[in-house]
Motif scaffolding. Sequence first.
Motif, PDB file in Angstrom:
ATOM      1  N   ALA A 180      -2.160  -8.462  25.658  1.00  6.33           N
ATOM      2  CA  ALA A 180      -2.921  -9.580  26.926  1.00  6.33           C
ATOM      3  C   ALA A 180      -1.782  -9.953  26.828  1.00  6.33           C
ATOM      4  N   THR A 181      -0.445 -10.732  26.069  1.00  2.00           N
ATOM      5  CA  THR A 181       0.512 -11.647  26.133  1.00  2.00           C
ATOM      6  C   THR A 181       2.077 -11.084  26.017  1.00  2.00           C
ATOM      7  N   GLY A 182       1.816  -9.821  25.039  1.00  2.00           N
ATOM      8  CA  GLY A 182       2.888  -9.499  24.861  1.00  2.00           C
ATOM      9  C   GLY A 182       4.070  -9.465  24.161  1.00  2.00           C
ATOM     10  N   GLN A 183       3.088 -10.324  23.241  1.00  2.00           N
ATOM     11  CA  GLN A 183       4.109 -11.484  22.161  1.00  2.00           C
ATOM     12  C   GLN A 183       4.017 -10.674  20.406  1.00  2.00           C
ATOM     13  N   ARG A 184       4.753 -10.143  19.748  1.00  2.00           N
ATOM     14  CA  ARG A 184       5.587  -9.505  19.209  1.00  2.00           C
ATOM     15  C   ARG A 184       4.702 -10.329  17.810  1.00  2.00           C
ATOM     16  N   ARG A 185       4.339  -9.239  17.023  1.00  2.00           N
ATOM     17  CA  ARG A 185       4.160 -10.042  15.784  1.00  2.00           C
ATOM     18  C   ARG A 185       4.069  -9.573  15.030  1.00  2.00           C
ATOM     19  N   ASP A 186       5.355 -10.346  13.457  1.00  2.00           N
ATOM     20  CA  ASP A 186       5.469  -9.543  12.285  1.00  2.00           C
ATOM     21  C   ASP A 186       4.226 -10.154  11.562  1.00  2.00           C
ATOM     22  N   LEU A 187       3.054  -8.278  11.693  1.00  2.00           N
ATOM     23  CA  LEU A 187       2.089  -8.590  10.892  1.00  2.00           C
ATOM     24  C   LEU A 187       2.384  -9.460   8.719  1.00  2.00           C
ATOM     25  N   GLY A 188       3.519  -8.629   8.432  1.00  2.00           N
ATOM     26  CA  GLY A 188       4.158  -8.378   6.946  1.00  2.00           C
ATOM     27  C   GLY A 188       4.468 -10.097   7.169  1.00  2.00           C
ATOM     28  N   ARG A 189       4.871 -10.695   7.292  1.00  2.00           N
ATOM     29  CA  ARG A 189       5.309 -12.019   7.511  1.00  2.00           C
ATOM     30  C   ARG A 189       4.543 -12.749   8.092  1.00  2.00           C
ATOM     31  N   GLU A 190       2.539 -12.523   8.604  1.00  2.00           N
ATOM     32  CA  GLU A 190       1.609 -13.454   8.731  1.00  2.00           C
ATOM     33  C   GLU A 190       1.184 -13.219   7.197  1.00  2.00           C
ATOM     34  N   GLU A 191       0.847 -12.185   6.518  1.00  2.00           N
ATOM     35  CA  GLU A 191      -0.060 -11.807   5.843  1.00  2.00           C
ATOM     36  C   GLU A 191       0.922 -13.103   4.881  1.00  2.00           C
ATOM     37  N   ASP A 192       1.844 -12.768   4.414  1.00  2.00           N
ATOM     38  CA  ASP A 192       2.820 -13.343   3.572  1.00  2.00           C
ATOM     39  C   ASP A 192       2.367 -15.168   3.815  1.00  2.00           C
ATOM     40  N   TYR A 193       2.381 -15.451   4.999  1.00  2.00           N
ATOM     41  CA  TYR A 193       2.355 -16.989   5.081  1.00  2.00           C
ATOM     42  C   TYR A 193       0.691 -17.805   4.764  1.00  2.00           C
ATOM     43  N   ALA A 194      -0.323 -16.712   5.040  1.00  2.00           N
ATOM     44  CA  ALA A 194      -1.585 -16.823   5.340  1.00  2.00           C
ATOM     45  C   ALA A 194      -2.022 -17.353   3.451  1.00  2.00           C
ATOM     46  N   PHE A 195      -1.472 -15.720   2.989  1.00  2.00           N
ATOM     47  CA  PHE A 195      -1.509 -15.384   1.044  1.00  2.00           C
ATOM     48  C   PHE A 195      -1.105 -17.865   1.220  1.00  2.00           C
ATOM     49  N   TRP A 196       0.240 -17.966   0.505  1.00  2.00           N
ATOM     50  CA  TRP A 196       0.465 -18.817   0.410  1.00  2.00           C
ATOM     51  C   TRP A 196       0.006 -20.019   1.062  1.00  2.00           C
ATOM     52  N   ALA A 197       0.296 -19.913   1.598  1.00  2.00           N
ATOM     53  CA  ALA A 197      -1.110 -21.165   2.207  1.00  2.00           C
ATOM     54  C   ALA A 197      -2.257 -21.031   1.801  1.00  2.00           C
ATOM     55  N   PHE A 198      -2.893 -20.202   1.414  1.00  2.00           N
ATOM     56  CA  PHE A 198      -3.978 -20.357   0.453  1.00  2.00           C
ATOM     57  C   PHE A 198      -3.896 -21.124  -0.705  1.00  2.00           C
ATOM     58  N   ALA A 199      -2.941 -20.179  -1.794  1.00  2.00           N
ATOM     59  CA  ALA A 199      -2.159 -20.397  -2.724  1.00  2.00           C
ATOM     60  C   ALA A 199      -2.291 -21.701  -2.586  1.00  2.00           C
ATOM     61  N   THR A 200      -1.736 -21.943  -2.365  1.00  2.00           N
ATOM     62  CA  THR A 200      -1.008 -23.672  -1.498  1.00  2.00           C
ATOM     63  C   THR A 200      -1.439 -24.799  -2.124  1.00  2.00           C
ATOM     64  N   VAL A 201      -2.631 -24.447  -0.728  1.00  2.00           N
ATOM     65  CA  VAL A 201      -4.209 -25.243  -0.464  1.00  2.00           C
ATOM     66  C   VAL A 201      -4.467 -25.782  -1.475  1.00  2.00           C
ATOM     67  N   GLU A 202      -5.101 -24.607  -2.625  1.00  2.00           N
ATOM     68  CA  GLU A 202      -6.154 -24.389  -3.219  1.00  2.00           C
ATOM     69  C   GLU A 202      -5.382 -24.835  -4.745  1.00  2.00           C
ATOM     70  N   VAL A 203      -4.273 -24.754  -5.295  1.00  2.00           N
ATOM     71  CA  VAL A 203      -3.657 -25.044  -6.142  1.00  2.00           C
ATOM     72  C   VAL A 203      -3.624 -26.661  -5.938  1.00  2.00           C
ATOM     73  N   LEU A 204      -3.220 -26.956  -4.424  1.00  2.00           N
ATOM     74  CA  LEU A 204      -3.039 -29.088  -5.492  1.00  2.00           C
ATOM     75  C   LEU A 204      -3.576 -29.688  -4.979  1.00  2.00           C
ATOM     76  N   ARG A 205      -5.188 -28.746  -4.874  1.00  2.00           N
ATOM     77  CA  ARG A 205      -6.281 -29.524  -4.644  1.00  2.00           C
ATOM     78  C   ARG A 205      -7.389 -29.864  -5.474  1.00  2.00           C
ATOM     79  N   ALA A 206      -6.760 -28.351  -6.667  1.00  2.00           N
ATOM     80  CA  ALA A 206      -7.650 -28.808  -7.598  1.00  2.00           C
ATOM     81  C   ALA A 206      -6.924 -29.257  -8.658  1.00  2.00           C
ATOM     82  N   THR A 207      -5.272 -29.708  -8.882  1.00  2.00           N
ATOM     83  CA  THR A 207      -5.428 -29.575  -9.783  1.00  2.00           C
ATOM     84  C   THR A 207      -4.143 -31.288  -9.610  1.00  2.00           C
TER      85      THR A 207
END
Length: 826
Positions: free
Chosen positions: A482-509
């Motif tokens: 639709a937009t023609g935008q190219r996405r690096d899916l590996g990089r997006e998945e890497d960012y998404a996982f570490w965002a999840f891990a960072t938020v969870e560890v920081l808020r729990a500790t």
Amino acid sequence: MTATNLEEQVLSQPSSATVLPASRARPAPRPRSADWPATQARRDTTWARLTRPPFAPGPSSRHRPGAHHRGLGQLLDWLEDQPGQTWQDRWLATGVDTAGKSWREIPRSWLREHGVAADWHHEAFFRALWLTIAADVIRPAVSMLVVADIRRGALTTVMTRYRDTDGLTRLRTLCSADPGLAPAKATRISYRAAQILAAKGGVLADITPGDVLELLDAEADAHGTGIGATHTFYRMLHTLDVFSDQAPATLRELRNTGQRSPEELIDRYGLVCRPIRDLLVNYLRERQPALDYSSLATLANILGNLFWADLERHHPGIDSLHLPAEIADAWKQRLRTVTRTRRTREGGTAETTVTTTVARVNYRECLTPVRAFYLDLAHWAVEDPARWGPWVAPCPVGREEVNRTKDKRHRKSRMDARTRARLPVLPILVRTVNQWRHDAAALLEEARRTPPGHTFTAAGHTLVRVAPPRSAATKIWAEDPATGQRRDLGREEDYAFWAFATVEVLRATGVRVEELTELSHHSLVQYRLPTTGELVPLLQIAPSKTDTERLLVVSPELADVLSAVIQRVRGTAGAIPLLAGYDVRECVWLSPMPLLFQRRIGSEDRAITPAVIREILDAALARTGLTDPATGEPLRFTPHDFRRVFITDAVLNGLPPHIAQVVAGHRDINVTMGYKAVYPDEAIQAHLAFLARRRSLRPSEEYRVPTEEEWAEFLGHFEKRKVSIGTCGRAFSTPCIHEHACVRCSMLWPDPVQRDRLVEIRDNLVARIIEAKREGWLGEVEGLQISLAGANDKLAQINKSANPGRVVNLGIPTFIPDGTETGDLS
């Protein structure tokens, strides 16, 4: 296991705080020699060497021997036409090293002048040049090889065939064995090694870390940025044991030269006045033993940059610490503000830069070191007047100017407001990063199963798999049709996982960001309760700010997150790679540890830095769409916000403050309570509890439900309070002390609307008093006069409320000789 055994177990674990020695010396490259045996050889010797195997073309070569001899002869003729005693001297005299990308025009012009105009003759000439470089007859400069636009295959091939077949072949084999290394990057690595051999001579085993830095610096100068695979190039050479045992394991460790000396800290600001510069260096050196490096660097910035460099910019030629009042005041006025630059994008337009001037939040914190500097000089001058005495001067910063009491209250208020704005939306952030993680993983998994050029759908997105370029063969690319935008899916998945891990560890500790990045596999320990034998998982937090280790209980939710992190970072051998973390505050490298927060960048593992943590959090917040209620801009979470939210939430939910202090790792409980935000609901609940306690001390019959008669009497009291000239203010269930003579009563609140009626009553009382005196009714006169005084008092009250009294000048007190104080009270 007893508590003592637990402590021994914890202390026996390798600590990530073990500091590796950091050297300030940048490794120097091998010097560029001007004289060596191959370049000293005569023409006949060089000709004989380069026309025999292995340099002469073999039977299977596509190049004819005649063309090889012709090109070599032209090359030697060209060099002999230059001044110099050796082939290298003549090469330097040609000017090719400094000609840049147009270097080929220099020999081509000479060839055309000597009757050689055919292009195929020129190609034979340049093939002979590569052979001459491979034979180590001449050594071009590194900068020339970087910009020379030489075909990688040509230089790499001749250096592999004629210079170091074994070394370069092993390097190419090692690159091919790495599945995460794209073919283009492997080619670039071999080409870089060939460039260093061509410029420095020798074989692959002779390359030094300084040679690598020289080549990479030349690339940065020529291209303005790195051209890729720089860290991998160094790592491959290190893996082949090219460097000595003392060489750092990574390029980042090599480039970061550790802590700066006081001289280097001050010289960053280019101070003009040399005596003041030397004074600041000596002052920092004197303070250095009592400060950590972060505090020393901050002190150097305030004194060298914010203080003296600012004075030199606005008052050129200044050379004395004795500052006139107007100069000191102007400096402090400039210090109160700071210029902020931010990028913004409005209405889909191009990104613009906005520069604003805002108040400096830590203004008084910047004044304190300057005042301490002046006072230290005065104090030290008593002990060593010859050294410090000439610099003693009046301090331009007064005692009250560094009083931070009000600033601390303001800071507490700002932090509380920030925490109150973020605590309610934390569940939204948690849900967002969790959903982002699952969606990104689903997209990546589906893309891996889809051939390039085909469409796939996952997580509500329809994308087209795109074949990656040769330089990024290991990446998974997709395009939004639709937009023609190219996405690096590996990089997006890497960012998404570490965002999840960072938020969870920081808020729990509630750990600090430095402590988060230093968590390792060794941080997970177990404690067996002596009473029940139950195993309790604990998280060991390495010392950071307070240099005190502490243990946190790992909740089941946190255990799931840490398990997912460990499963992700395990290598193919099942072990977590050992990485050396970097302390950004102390500027030192830590010993290699199985760090939990590490990720794969290209073909190598790297520790996640605090800067990357902040970048990941910003990306996560952008997906939530949350805005700051105060500014209306996108909401931002810093890692320290999670620490404040954690402490506030823990205390509000019943955790005793002294336990929260231990969990947070604070030395003072007041610091812990400073992190805790006060909520209006908390104050309301405390007030209601106070009322309940006070009510419990009073007779219970006072709080019984009133009867209908009592309630009617209560309402009737308020209905009967309204009288003709105002409102009666007596309390409920109290009698009228003036027998309803309201004009006389002090409890009457006169109504300004009834002023004319009061004037009428007053005039009537005056007329009646005159009549009573005339008739001799003396008893009547006394009562009428009391009523008249009340009427006049009520009129005065109305006049005062309608027209406030004038301002009275009390005068200035004066002292008479006998010591008594008088004043003009007119």
